[in-house]
Design an enzyme around this catalytic site. Sequence first.
Site, PDB file in Angstrom:
ATOM      1  N   HIS A 234       0.817  -1.216   0.000  1.00 47.32           N
ATOM      2  CA  HIS A 234       0.000   0.000   0.000  1.00 47.32           C
ATOM      3  C   HIS A 234       0.859   1.279   0.000  1.00 47.32           C
ATOM      4  O   HIS A 234       0.808   2.079  -0.918  1.00 47.32           O
ATOM      5  CB  HIS A 234      -0.894   0.025   1.249  1.00 47.32           C
ATOM      6  CG  HIS A 234      -1.800  -1.149   1.407  1.00 47.32           C
ATOM      7  ND1 HIS A 234      -2.836  -1.433   0.538  1.00 47.32           N
ATOM      8  CD2 HIS A 234      -1.830  -2.113   2.345  1.00 47.32           C
ATOM      9  CE1 HIS A 234      -3.472  -2.518   0.953  1.00 47.32           C
ATOM     10  NE2 HIS A 234      -2.887  -2.967   2.041  1.00 47.32           N
TER      11      HIS A 234
HETATM   12  O1  RIB Z   1      -5.172   0.289   4.464  1.00 47.68           O
HETATM   13  C1  RIB Z   1      -3.774   0.239   4.300  1.00 47.68           C
HETATM   14  C2  RIB Z   1      -3.120   1.306   5.113  1.00 47.68           C
HETATM   15  O2  RIB Z   1      -3.383   1.080   6.486  1.00 47.68           O
HETATM   16  C3  RIB Z   1      -1.577   1.299   4.999  1.00 47.68           C
HETATM   17  O3  RIB Z   1      -1.099   2.598   5.188  1.00 47.68           O
HETATM   18  C4  RIB Z   1      -1.148   0.433   6.142  1.00 47.68           C
HETATM   19  O4  RIB Z   1       0.158   0.776   6.619  1.00 47.68           O
HETATM   20  C5  RIB Z   1      -2.170   0.806   7.175  1.00 47.68           C
HETATM   21  O5  RIB Z   1      -1.736   2.000   7.798  1.00 47.68           O
END
Ligand code: RIB
Length: 316
Positions: A234
Amino acid sequence: MPKPRLIIDCDPGHDDAIALILAHRHAEVTGITTVSGNAPLDATTANALMVTALLGADTPVHRGAAKPLVGEPAHAAAVHGESGLGGVARIAHQRRAASDDAVGFLLDAADEALWVVAVGPLTNLALALERDPAWGRRLAGISIMGGSTDIGNVTRVAEFNIFADPEAAARVFDCGARLTMCGLNLTRQLRSDDALAERLRRTDSPLAQFAAQSFDDLHDRLEGLTGVREAALHDPCAVLAITHPELMETHPQAVSVELNGDFTRGMTVVDRRPRPPGGNAARPGADVPNVNVAHSIDAQAAMAVVAKALGVENDA
Ligand code: RIB
Ligand code: CA
């Protein structure tokens, strides 16, 4: 081409840690600000400091918000463990936080060439806007890992970073800054697997070994949750949106954050209706696009950039 200059606001978190490493390879990172998210603020700050020690970077780390604007903190221990980095071995170091004033650091650092890459809940950014509503517009822009154009990962429709502080997210999305959104619809296209972890394990460097452990830990947890030993990268996507924009396709769209829905609080409501050739003028009252929403990424090229940044050779 000079490296982009940026601050990363984060809640390490395995993928935050990979994003920090990637950013230090491809950008001038002038600072790190931490926020409660994947784990409590003490943990996310400790993890950010440990990553700077691993990198041998003297990047200042400024502690930020320990809870959202409204309500109590949400964490993601099922994915990131209580520590925020699961069972990944801790590295001994002498790093200490530069301050407890992440918001003041963000305000003071703002100029037209500075990007903010936000990969956790948006509380620090919203508090900066509370003190200076023009802050967002004084930046080059804000690249956000958050939201989704389709499904969520905390509820049917809400993604964790937005869900953890929807009021903060709404303030950031409405601030008038140049915004890029890397939502789950995009980030799940860039996935780590055990093959990457194995290539890192065969790489003789502390950083590669840390990354291999991080992916193993993350894959173990996700296998338990999803049955698959893969993880969406992500947060690195929000860094790549600034350092390697050519790898992504974005569209300007109107995005609002739902605050009140019984089933939809924390949803990023994206206007995906086709825009008439004449733009909004042809459809008076239509929502004006406020965000460049990322829809696709060249995952093979992006993964080669990430792998090389972590120390794997011959992967570019
Ligand atoms: O949904 C994914 C996000 O939430 C990413 O930033 C992960 O690190 C969590 O913070
Ligand atoms: Ca994160």
